[in-house]
Enzyme design. Structure first.
Site, PDB file in Angstrom:
ATOM      1  N   TYR A 101      25.734  17.814  35.329  1.00 27.96           N
ATOM      2  CA  TYR A 101      28.086  17.476  35.741  1.00 27.96           C
ATOM      3  C   TYR A 101      27.947  17.707  37.765  1.00 27.96           C
ATOM      4  O   TYR A 101      27.132  18.215  38.432  1.00 27.96           O
ATOM      5  CB  TYR A 101      28.701  18.110  35.331  1.00 27.96           C
ATOM      6  CG  TYR A 101      29.979  17.728  35.576  1.00 27.96           C
ATOM      7  CD1 TYR A 101      30.913  17.384  35.043  1.00 27.96           C
ATOM      8  CD2 TYR A 101      30.303  18.458  37.132  1.00 27.96           C
ATOM      9  CE1 TYR A 101      32.282  16.471  35.578  1.00 27.96           C
ATOM     10  CE2 TYR A 101      31.929  18.086  37.552  1.00 27.96           C
ATOM     11  CZ  TYR A 101      33.068  16.926  37.223  1.00 27.96           C
ATOM     12  OH  TYR A 101      33.782  16.867  37.385  1.00 27.96           O
ATOM     13  N   GLU A 189      32.761  10.849  40.445  1.00 29.56           N
ATOM     14  CA  GLU A 189      31.876  11.925  38.923  1.00 29.56           C
ATOM     15  C   GLU A 189      30.679  11.540  38.594  1.00 29.56           C
ATOM     16  O   GLU A 189      30.910   9.472  37.750  1.00 29.56           O
ATOM     17  CB  GLU A 189      33.149  12.327  37.958  1.00 29.56           C
ATOM     18  CG  GLU A 189      32.905  13.375  37.192  1.00 29.56           C
ATOM     19  CD  GLU A 189      33.988  14.196  35.847  1.00 29.56           C
ATOM     20  OE1 GLU A 189      35.006  14.551  35.807  1.00 29.56           O
ATOM     21  OE2 GLU A 189      33.965  12.623  34.809  1.00 29.56           O
TER      22      GLU A 189
END
Ligand code: ADP
Ligand code: MG
Length: 378
Positions: A101, A189
């Site tokens: 992530y 993101e």
């Protein structure tokens, strides 16, 4: 404003962030064609502005172009969390050996950008944050200094990234930082950022949220707005220049200024009521704008009372009253409308309301008390 994955990925390419080969499609036929071009092993991904598409069948891996077409037909007829799927992204399917992530976002606590990374990628980051918060590495970025090289190494070490990928990983984070700064994003993101079996780093998913207040500096990005993702009244409100956000309660609010609108909603809540909307008519609103705002509130069937709270400065109370009376005479609503007008030209404003069934109140507390009582039939 949220960007779609395929739009975000276009920006990623412009900033040197590696993404899988792929293309956007509007129909299953197109999907087959793209799948043929990509060699048959592809991922079909619903383009809707919500996360967790994978879990609800919005991301499917196909082993052949036949399967790709079949999945595309299914996905293009889906609704995900209330949003219709109108486009799918067709990406080459890669074999994944590790998922990470990575994001840069506005951090309200430190009032600075924050870089976040985790070796628990692929799953929803909120789940990781709840169950294993120690697995999320957070580093604050000084907005004046920008991203520092030591921070990149620090993050790479802490997510146990193999040293051979550090250079590439650094370039990707720098790319994310550039997108964040240059596009005025509030979130950039990548989840997951993967290491493939053939040892490439790739951004398999992409999510960008842009700061609405900076969109005027990016006309080409502003054009990317997806109207499906917003409900009807919000678009209508924007069209005549007011900020409208629908809420769950039954007391409609019409207020000048965002801060005053929040305070009005707080007072309603404190008194036991619930606001049906946030509506900021802004400064110096014309009678037409006020009338359009009142009409918009009256379209909501949940609304049982309306609270008008105007603190006149640049905004003139007589102009507001004119707008209220215009919409009122047109719609002739049965529901009670409580009006608190103070400031510039308030006397003239209140005089215009006299004789109508609009209920004047002197203070905000008084106005909100009446509104809550009326909304609950008391
Ligand atoms: P969402 O976050 O909305 O569920 P993602 O794009 O993250 O959608 O996809 C969900 C999962 O599907 C990813 O975590 C990844 O494991 C897998 N996936 C996505 N794209 C690919 C791809 N190109 N090749 C192989 N697997 C993929
Ligand atoms: Mg994802």
């Amino acid at each position: 404003m949220k960007l779609h994955e395929y739009q975000s990925k276009i920006l990623f390419t412009m900033y040197g962030i590696p993404i899988p080969n792929g293309r956007i499609a509007n129909s299953a036929k197109e999907v087959r064609q793209i799948s043929d071009e990509l060699g048959g092993k592809v991922v079909i991904k619903a383009q809707v502005l919500v996360g967790g598409r994978g879990k609800v069948g919005g991301v499917r891996i196909a082993k052949s172009s036949d399967e790709a077409e079949e999945f595309a037909n299914q996905i293009l007829s889906m609704e995900i969390k209330g949003l219709p799927v109108r486009k799918v992204l067709v990406d080459e399917a890669v074999s994944i050996s590790q998922e990470f992530y990575l994001s840069i976002a506005n951090d309200r606590n430190t009032q600075k950008p924050v870089l976040m990374a985790s070796s628990s990628g692929g799953v929803e980051v909120e789940d990781v944050a709840l169950k294993t918060p120690e697995r999320i590495i957070k580093r604050t970025i000084d907005p004046l200094l920008g991203l520092r090289d030591y921070q990149l190494r620090d993050v790479a070490i802490n997510i146990d990234l193999d040293r051979m990928y550090w250079q590439e990983f650094g370039e990707i984070i720098n790319g994310v930082w550039k997108v964040y700064v240059e596009c005025d994003a509030t979130l950039v993101e990548i989840n997951p950022l993967v290491i493939t079996a053939d040892k490439r780093l790739l951004a398999l998913d992409a999510k960008i949220i842009l700061d609405d207040n900076a969109l005027f500096r990016h006309p080409s990005l502003a054009e990317l707005r997806d109207k499906d993702a917003e409900s009807g009244p919000e678009i209508k409100g924007r069209a005549f220049g007011v900020t409208f956000i629908k809420m769950e309660g039954n007391i409609g609010c019409l207020v000048n200024g965002a801060g005053l609108a929040m305070a009005t909603m707080d007072i309603i809540k404190t008194l036991g009521g619930d606001a049906a909307n946030f509506l900021d008519i802004g400064g110096g609103a014309t009678a037409e704008k006020v009338a359009a705002s009142l009409r918009l509130i009256l379209e909501d069937q949940n609304v049982k009372a309306i609270l008008i709270n105007v603190f006149g400065g640049i905004t003139r109370c007589d102009e507001v009253a004119k707008g209220l009376m215009t919409a009122y005479n047109e719609v002739k609503p049965e529901i009670p409308i409580i009006v608190r007008l103070v400031g510039t030209n308030d006397e003239e404003g209140l005089r215009l309301l006299r004789g109508s069934s609009l209920i004047p109140a002197e203070t905000l507390v008084e106005a909100a008390t009446i509104a809550v009582q009326k909304a609950y039939g008391g």
